[in-house]
Write a protein that holds these residues in place. Structure first.
Motif, PDB file in Angstrom:
ATOM      1  N   UNK A   1     -49.990 -44.643 -16.795  1.00 31.64           N
ATOM      2  CA  UNK A   1     -49.989 -46.021 -16.280  1.00 31.64           C
ATOM      3  C   UNK A   1     -51.170 -46.276 -15.343  1.00 31.64           C
ATOM      4  N   UNK A   2     -51.826 -45.219 -14.890  1.00 33.16           N
ATOM      5  CA  UNK A   2     -53.041 -45.426 -14.100  1.00 33.16           C
ATOM      6  C   UNK A   2     -54.102 -44.415 -14.529  1.00 33.16           C
TER       7      UNK A   2
ATOM      8  N   UNK B   1     -54.120 -38.490 -24.391  1.00 27.54           N
ATOM      9  CA  UNK B   1     -52.936 -39.315 -24.654  1.00 27.54           C
ATOM     10  C   UNK B   1     -53.262 -40.803 -24.526  1.00 27.54           C
ATOM     11  N   UNK B   2     -53.977 -41.190 -23.487  1.00 22.89           N
ATOM     12  CA  UNK B   2     -54.259 -42.629 -23.334  1.00 22.89           C
ATOM     13  C   UNK B   2     -55.160 -43.112 -24.469  1.00 22.89           C
ATOM     14  N   UNK B   3     -56.008 -42.242 -24.969  1.00 24.80           N
ATOM     15  CA  UNK B   3     -56.835 -42.638 -26.113  1.00 24.80           C
ATOM     16  C   UNK B   3     -55.959 -42.823 -27.344  1.00 24.80           C
ATOM     17  N   UNK B   4     -55.088 -41.862 -27.592  1.00 23.77           N
ATOM     18  CA  UNK B   4     -54.189 -41.969 -28.746  1.00 23.77           C
ATOM     19  C   UNK B   4     -53.388 -43.263 -28.670  1.00 23.77           C
ATOM     20  N   UNK B   5     -53.082 -43.664 -27.443  1.00 19.77           N
ATOM     21  CA  UNK B   5     -52.254 -44.868 -27.297  1.00 19.77           C
ATOM     22  C   UNK B   5     -53.068 -46.149 -27.261  1.00 19.77           C
TER      23      UNK B   5
ATOM     24  N   UNK C   1     -58.339 -51.288 -18.212  1.00 18.11           N
ATOM     25  CA  UNK C   1     -57.686 -51.523 -16.919  1.00 18.11           C
ATOM     26  C   UNK C   1     -56.437 -50.661 -16.820  1.00 18.11           C
ATOM     27  N   UNK C   2     -56.289 -49.934 -15.728  1.00 22.37           N
ATOM     28  CA  UNK C   2     -55.040 -49.184 -15.563  1.00 22.37           C
ATOM     29  C   UNK C   2     -53.844 -50.138 -15.652  1.00 22.37           C
TER      30      UNK C   2
ATOM     31  N   UNK D   1     -46.528 -47.038  -9.735  1.00 22.03           N
ATOM     32  CA  UNK D   1     -46.552 -48.483  -9.584  1.00 22.03           C
ATOM     33  C   UNK D   1     -46.264 -49.305 -10.826  1.00 22.03           C
ATOM     34  N   UNK D   2     -45.872 -48.653 -11.915  1.00 20.98           N
ATOM     35  CA  UNK D   2     -45.595 -49.403 -13.144  1.00 20.98           C
ATOM     36  C   UNK D   2     -44.104 -49.673 -13.292  1.00 20.98           C
TER      37      UNK D   2
END
Ligand SMILES: Cc1ncc(C[n+]2csc(CCOP(=O)(O)OP(=O)(O)O)c2C)c(N)n1
Ligand SMILES: Cc1ncc(C[n+]2csc(CCOP(=O)(O)OP(=O)(O)O)c2C)c(N)n1
Ligand code: SF4
Ligand code: SF4
Ligand SMILES: [Mg+2]
Ligand SMILES: [Mg+2]
Lengths: 350, 618, 350, 618
Positions: C99-100, C316-320, C325-326, D297-298
């Protein structure tokens, strides 16, 4: 729904060394989908148990939760069974076989049960080398919860939300070898002959014997469907029918020679490559086995056969130097120390 | 001292000239964790104990291996009180980090023994000081440099011995007992003791009123901690399998279990073990192994604390529903969450009773002494196998890890009860087997064990719905019939678990209810209350589910106080539910700061609500 | 006990690119045993953070439970920290960094925290390739619970009850490679230079970077003692002192060249072999890395250095396919769809 | 039929000549699981719904993918009742395995539609039969062989349409709605519908009294299941992170969540996602990820059922104690243990309220309708972030997986409440930051998020004891101060959670209390009771902790019944504890066989205890 606990032996079939007929190794009628690979495996377990003349009372049928884990109800009704919690069968088997070393644990798990929630217990069980046959009915999906991808799903398959699955599959055989397992084999549910051979070898192995059997899920392997089942508002372009409809399939069967490779077309279209280890392959070389698996993975093919064997590792009960008598058979005198023992300890504390 | 607050509230001005105070005071040794003061404290306790003087030690230690402050209190009580007391009159100030706070916590007229090179921020005039030339003593002790930090602790043993008149012969034999007679060790340690004692004799004339004198109050008793007692009980309960995962304060129970079993459970001929202990990868696996072993027919146990109990929730529910015996010890520490791993509480009573989703009810034993830890250690197996269900034994850090005086443990007064297990012959005789059929009407059904050779004896154990024949069933009638039987079994459990211990006082208007480690403080508080003119009855709960005796006791008293060490008054809630007609009038006294209960706290709480002079509540 | 949350920066020390002094990267005073390898590692983390000019607010310090897991309190006081549950740090980091994506997760775990209770989460975190630095302070024991053997303890060491440890140690580097981790390194707490180099490389790696650092437990490595601490009734033949006594040690430091092997004598007597990979070693060959580790294990030596690197795997964030922006910085408009969106869905259900 | 027992208890003899029964009967379709009857049933429901007739469907399915018996009941009720009814007058007997039991379950005068090649063991004379030449119809349908088993279900749609006078235009548009207008699919299915209808028209003259007639009672309403509603609510609550592990009956919530987010939460320019969903390896990991995301914070959530809740116990306790927001949905199924995965219960209420060892108290929301699933879907995040604690939403299989009529959902009536979060500027302005300092006196303290650039904003989150500055502390005063504040926060929660819905009837002596899916049965039961002369008030609990309204309601009524779907009367126990002065007199009506509650059960249970004619209890 299951209705009888012990069907009568079918008449006329011949008898094995312990005087039992094939029917004596039957289970309850299966409630799995018609054509499910898991049922093919159950048939082989019953056949092997009969052929090896296993006394049913010596066997315990252990499993976790899943379609695969349901199957112990569908074979060997004369043996005690324990359908444990999701992913926690290994710990239950560890306790049961440690206190009764005479029992033969035939355990059935799934790729989700073993590779996801139960991965920690799987690896630690292997590390302890608990005496048991550990069968993984591997279909790359969560069958019982209707077709989510499991951790053994191949790269390139579609994932529900993140698009294509870019996560590497867990190779449960590789994991077993790394964990020190001394019997690691892979097969295909439809290869009755090979499954039986490997099962017999596994049953005769003293430590943990891992049998990773590719067992297609006829219902949810069709990713287009499974990724969309229950889904809301998506266009089901070509579907003419109900998403809960489960078409009936025949079980897939294959028969191919050592050293050869075949392509098996699954019910849903996609095909998988099976490569059977040839006769010359030496399964005692750990590094070689790892190497073979790495290459097979690179070629997206499944290597079948006995991948690795190591007879030397002591089992958990050996490590613990247990008496020959199963602990559960010790009489009260051997369980509860005499009054003098307590008196002596009390004296030491006075 | 750990509880500055209450302490100051209690210190009274010193009155001079001061009468002697014999066998009735508390020593607190403030040291640095890891400095190795355990031998010193154990030696003092044993010496006092063998002088026939009632004594109890409490270790108030940090969750740390070395460096943080730690306190050890030794209560000397001619009246035999063993509960914690807020005030400690005799301070061994060996920890610079806390010296000032420790000094401040002394009551007026208190005693302070300290290394002469230690500086106090503010020197109190109402305290008696005995500075020890520690560096010098250590140097002269001839101890290996590596051991100097350690041996220093022996100096306060010597100083206290001299000042309080502890018999040095007893100190020496205490050391011999501690070091199993190893002369070299005894000499090294005793040398320091005598050197310190001689220094005190020569340079520090006695100026305080505290001393001990031989008594005859500990004859025939023994000293032991609750975790060792529980382990010993399990051994005499015939335990064959143990699986565990380390966690404070339960670790010492399995350490002791391993040692006892190693000593008593090997085959005389082969030397092979007749037991197995597995250090599991976590608590989920530990309880899974225990249920697997229990299902297979062995007496199996595990031991943990709060966090481990939380992880066992799913298996606990399965054990209840699939009806598998097993014993789970919970040595309660302060929660929620990781909380205070080295501090005591009774905070798991309610969550463990309901442990598991759905309608789950567990059987819980609540030992109130080391003797009961021993007894429940073996009795828990009888109950688990009789009831075919997990049995939880809730002890706590105070009982479990501290040294307590006790009568020698009694050998089990009944043979092992292995419960309703059918052999192959039994099944043959019956001609049928239905695992979950309530033949006896007590809700407890018959089971067979794996390996039973009779073809009809096999059955399938599962956490899913099943009928009397253990066959999978989703039928509404099968489901509710099974739950109703399980409820009946729980009612049967009420009649089988250890009943409460009741001390009914004629004419007592007030009844106290407590359990576990609260017992020692309650006993002392009742004397204080009696002295204040308030006679009380006392019921000590020893198990869940609750039973008739308790309902009766509540009915017999105008006012009921439930005293416990948690925040929400968990037992109070369970009693409200069990005796709903008194739910509104039963009062809760809950203490929850990580320290063992004190009699003073209980007495004040009750006197705050009761007016002994008039016969009613304020 | 810790008393101040933010010690003032020590005066006079020089300033890095983000205008901070070394002191700004300090933590609370350590409460670990004097000479504990974990403290050596903390020092290197502080040094590296200063040298790389990491803005403290970008860092999150994550850990499980154990002496090792306590250490995040002893460095980078200006960074948020999360001391999670025993063995569950990986899942918490997965949530936080997803998430960030701007946060740099510096995680510290122990061999018990990662190899025993947390093994499943460890392997699945690696499979997902979560962006983070995963430091394992590996001492082969459970320090905080006073010296039980962990799953990384070597064969041949004594086990508390079962005698000699016959269970194979889990090699957390091998496990990482098999799980598809793209940055796997091993070092020794006393090798300040190597630890710093590897830390810097790890921080610059985009996916999960595993750093398995051998970090001797000065207090419980002495198996004679640890196997007997708290134990009842055993003869402590040679002990002259209290079992709770923790002698003070100096931290062990080593400095040796690539390609060479040294023997390090631990405080308690036993020695371990360290072999540093030489400059020519190519860390991009997965199979070779596995081979090296297999051999090292056979020779009972620890291979140190960067064992395996693979830059290609997406995180993981790339896969998703997440927005740059966080997620935690998205404003209300981007979080809550407009009324029309709801109206449209409702219309579809009428 | 699943509940043979009660059913037979209720069948009455048929009276001829029989008056028409319009818009007030129940259809039950008994089929084989996996045969694909969902389209058939959904089509019937939607057709009836668009005819303006109140309708509700309940899927009573097995834990199996294919082959086991499954039942789907469709209740047609001019009075708008949606609860399950024991008696189903119209049977579609398409499952040979259960045909005899299903036939036996019909009331006298009931209707039986079946494939003409099916044999019944015993033919009942008091039932009207409509045999369908299924094989022939299927053959003539021209459907692909692979689809024959499936298409057969459309035959009963056609037969029912004809016999019950369902508007075929509505059936066709229902199919169009179902297949998103795909003509090919609609035609294939509708062809079978008409063929069956024509056969009935031609050969099977109507002999039963049941039929439907257009009404105007569903205008403006929509049909949706509770899991989709909850997911939709979460989306409009701004959820950014979801982690889950599949489990029945909660899986469909995350399936819907994924689809809604995919549709509404992608960046218009880049097409990148503004949300993330992770399928975790198990529930322990799922809640760990949620707490990690909430801490950062999410707005993060997970969804599970009983077994998953048990596995989340340790993290739930940490979330409570370390004060981390997160939303956990529990779609309750029948427990204990694995229990009945596809059957409903309200068995997790008490365990979830106390989830965690030590003194843990959770915040729990209890949606009683699909509309509330939507509302709580977003409100749960406001509460979680306001209270900085995990918020559990306890729905169940009946609400979650069945189709319900509802008013269109209302867009959130207030902006998102992100709670007490300090920015770097806030910290700068304050000049200090203490994470656990109760500045506002409501027990809720201020937090900062990772990434906050102010040097003073960093703090250390832990499950161990800490002081106001979030620094590790074992001090007794720090510990009890913190627990006391957490208690205060729980008291604040009482005032923030959704209050109960109360329908107070003047002069009503009896008050009913219920929650969740019990609501529909209660509403119907109240009408039955009123008809029997007993007026009742009704309070529907919507959250835990309980609050003042409830205490008031209890005080206002002589007799209180708490009605719920579990064995132990879990809410009953919590109310006894909250209103101790009435603990003995509040009565529990608990139903626990896996089937949804029926009004008849509630009415009979109450009339069994109440005598409407006299104003007091029997
Ligand atoms: C603690 C827990 N979480 C989730 C579930 C739901 N569940 C049942 S089976 C299953 C997955 C089974 O997958 P696999 O092991 O591969 O078996 P398969 O059905 O594919 O044969 C899940 C997630 C459960 N029963 N228990
Ligand atoms: C659920 C749970 N079980 C057990 C414990 C007790 N415990 C605390 S730390 C620890 C082991 C730590 O070992 P390791 O991760 O190797 O860290 P080290 O102390 O060796 O650095 C254990 C078992 C706990 N805190 N939580
Ligand atoms: S869903 Fe798949 S795995 Fe389950 S029974 Fe059907 S075919 Fe087998
Ligand atoms: S016990 Fe071992 S690991 Fe723990 S702080 Fe001490 S030296 Fe380090
Ligand atoms: Mg699977
Ligand atoms: Mg360690």
């Amino acid at each position: 729904m299951v209705t009888t606990a012990n069907p009568a032996p079918a008449a006329g079939s011949k008898v094995n060394l312990v005087g039992l007929e094939r029917a004596d190794y039957k289970g309850n009628p299966s409630t799995l989908c018609q054509g499910c690979g898991h049922d093919s495996i159950s048939s082989q377990i019953m056949a092997v148990a009969f052929e090896l003349s296993l006394p049913p009372y010596r066997v315990i049928k252990m499993s976790g939760i899943g379609c695969s884990s349901k199957s112990p109800a569908y074979f060997l009704n004369r043996s005690h069974g324990f359908n444990a919690l999701h992913g926690r069968m290994p710990s239950v088997v560890t306790g049961a076989t440690t206190v009764n070393r005479d029992l033969l644990a035939l355990a059935v798990s799934g790729d989700g049960d073993t590779g996801s929630i139960g991965f920690g217990q799987y690896k630690h069980l292997l590390r302890r080398n608990v005496s048991m046959v550990y069968i993984i009915e591997n279909n790359g999906v969560y069958g019982l919860t209707k077709g989510q991808f499991s951790a053994t799903a191949d790269v390139g398959q579609k994932l529900k939300y993140a698009g294509t699955n870019e996560l590497p599959p867990i190779d449960l055989c590789m994991e077993a070898i790394i964990a020190g397992c001394g019997f690691v084999a892979r097969s295909f549910a439809g290869d009755a002959k090979q499954v039986r051979e490997l099962l017999k070898a596994a049953i005769n192995y003293k430590g943990t014997a891992v049998l990773d059997i590719i067992s297609p899920c006829v219902t949810f392997n069709n990713h287009e469907d499974s990724t969309k089942s229950y889904s809301y508002g998506k266009a089901h372009e070509e579907r003419l029918h109900d998403i809960t409809f489960v078409p009936k399939f025949e079980e897939i069967t294959v028969d191919y020679d050592p050293g050869t490779t075949i392509t098996v077309k699954l019910h849903d279209g996609p095909a998988i490559q099976l490569k059977k280890l040839d006769k010359e392959y030496n399964p005692t070389d750990r590094l070689a086995a790892i190497q073979m698996l790495e290459q097979a993975q690179a070629h997206q093919e499944f290597l079948t056969g006995l991948l690795y064997v190591n007879e030397s590792r002591p089992t958990l009960v050996e490590v613990q130097h247990l008496v020959e008598t199963p602990l559960v058979h010790l009489d009260a005198q051997r369980l509860r120390p005499p009054p003098e023992a307590l008196a002596q300890i009390m004296a030491g504390l006075a | 001292m750990v509880s500055t607050v209450d302490v100051q509230a209690q210190s009274q001005p010193a009155a001079a000239p001061r009468p002697e105070v014999v066998n009735d005071f508390v020593i607190v040794a403030a040291t640095v964790n890891g400095s190795g003061s355990q031998t010193a404290n154990a030696t003092l306790i044993r010496a006092l104990f063998t002088m026939g003087i009632p004594v109890n030690g409490k270790n108030l230690f940090p969750s740390n291996i070395s460096g943080l402050p730690t306190w050890y209190t030794i209560r000397v009580s001619k009246d035999g009180y063993t509960a914690r007391r807020d005030v400690s009159e005799v301070l061994v100030a060996f920890n610079p980090q806390t010296a000032d706070a420790d000094l401040a916590a002394l009551p007026a007229g208190g005693v302070c023994i300290y290394p002469d090179d230690m500086k106090f921020a503010a020197r109190r005039e109402d305290v008696v000081y005995y500075p020890l030339p520690l560096k010098e003593l250590v140097k002269n002790s001839g101890a290996d440099v590596k051991l100097r930090d350690y041996i220093a602790n022996m100096a306060y043993v010597g100083a206290l011995g001299e000042l309080l008149h502890i018999d040095f012969a007893e100190i020496k034999s205490a050391l011999a007992h501690h070091f199993k007679g190893k002369a070299k060790a005894v000499d090294l340690n005793f040398t320091m003791v005598t050197m310190a004692a001689e220094h005190v004799r020569a340079h520090l004339p006695k100026q305080d009123p505290y001393r001990v004198a031989r008594m005859n109050a500990t004859g025939g008793r023994v000293l032991i901690d609750g975790n060792s007692a529980g382990a010993l009980g399990a051994v005499f309960g015939g335990v064959s399998f143990g699986a565990w995962y380390p966690i404070t304060p339960s670790t010492s129970l399995f350490d002791a279990l391993g040692d006892y079993l190693a000593a008593m459970r090997h085959d005389p001929e082969t030397g092979a073990a007749t037991y197995a202990i597995v250090q599991a990868e976590d608590e989920l696996a530990a309880i899974g192994m225990v249920l697997g072993a229990g299902w297979a027919g062995a007496r199996a146990m595990t031991s943990t604390s709060g966090p481990g109990i939380s992880l066992m929730t799913e298996f606990a529910g399965m054990g209840f529903f699939a009806e598998i015996p097993g014993v789970i010890w919970d040595i309660m520490r302060m929660g929620p969450s990781t909380g205070l791993p080295t501090r005591v509480s009774q905070g798991d009573v309610l969550p463990v009773y309901y442990l598991g989703h759905g309608d789950t009810r567990q059987v819980v034993l609540l030992p109130g002494s080391v003797a009961e830890c021993f007894r429940f250690g073996w009795e828990a197996f009888d109950l688990a196998e009789r009831l075919q269900t997990p049995v939880f034994v809730l002890s706590d850090l105070d009982i479990g890890m501290n040294l307590w005086m006790t009568e020698p443990f009694e050998y089990p007064d009944k043979p092992m009860d292995r419960g309703k297990v059918l052999t192959a012959d039994d099944v043959k005789a019956a001609g049928e087997f239905a695992r979950y059929k309530d033949s006896d009407g007590d809700g407890i059904t018959y089971r067979t064990l794996p390996g039973n050779t009779h073809p009809l004896s096999a059955y399938f154990t599962r956490g899913t719905g099943h009928n009397e024949r253990a066959v999978y069933s989703e039928r509404p009638d099968d489901w509710s019939r099974n739950l109703t039987r399980l409820f009946k079994k729980h009612e049967t459990a009420r009649t089988l678990v250890p009943p409460p211990i009741v001390d009914r006082r004629a004419g007592a208007r007030v009844g106290l209810i407590a359990y576990g480690s609260a017992d020692s403080a309650i006993c002392e508080a009742r004397d204080q209350l009696r002295a204040a003119g308030l006679e009380t009855s006392y019921l000590r709960v020893r198990a869940l589910p609750l039973e008739a005796t308790l309902r009766e006791f509540v009915a017999q008293h105008e006012t009921i106080y439930v005293v416990e060490l948690n925040f929400d008054g968990q037992m109070h809630q369970l009693i409200q539910l069990y005796v709903p007609e008194r739910a509104a009038t039963i009062r809760s006294i809950a203490h929850c700061d990580g320290l063992p209960l004190t009699a003073r706290f209980v007495t004040d709480a009750i006197l705050g609500k009761e007016d002994p002079t008039h016969g009613h509540n304020r």
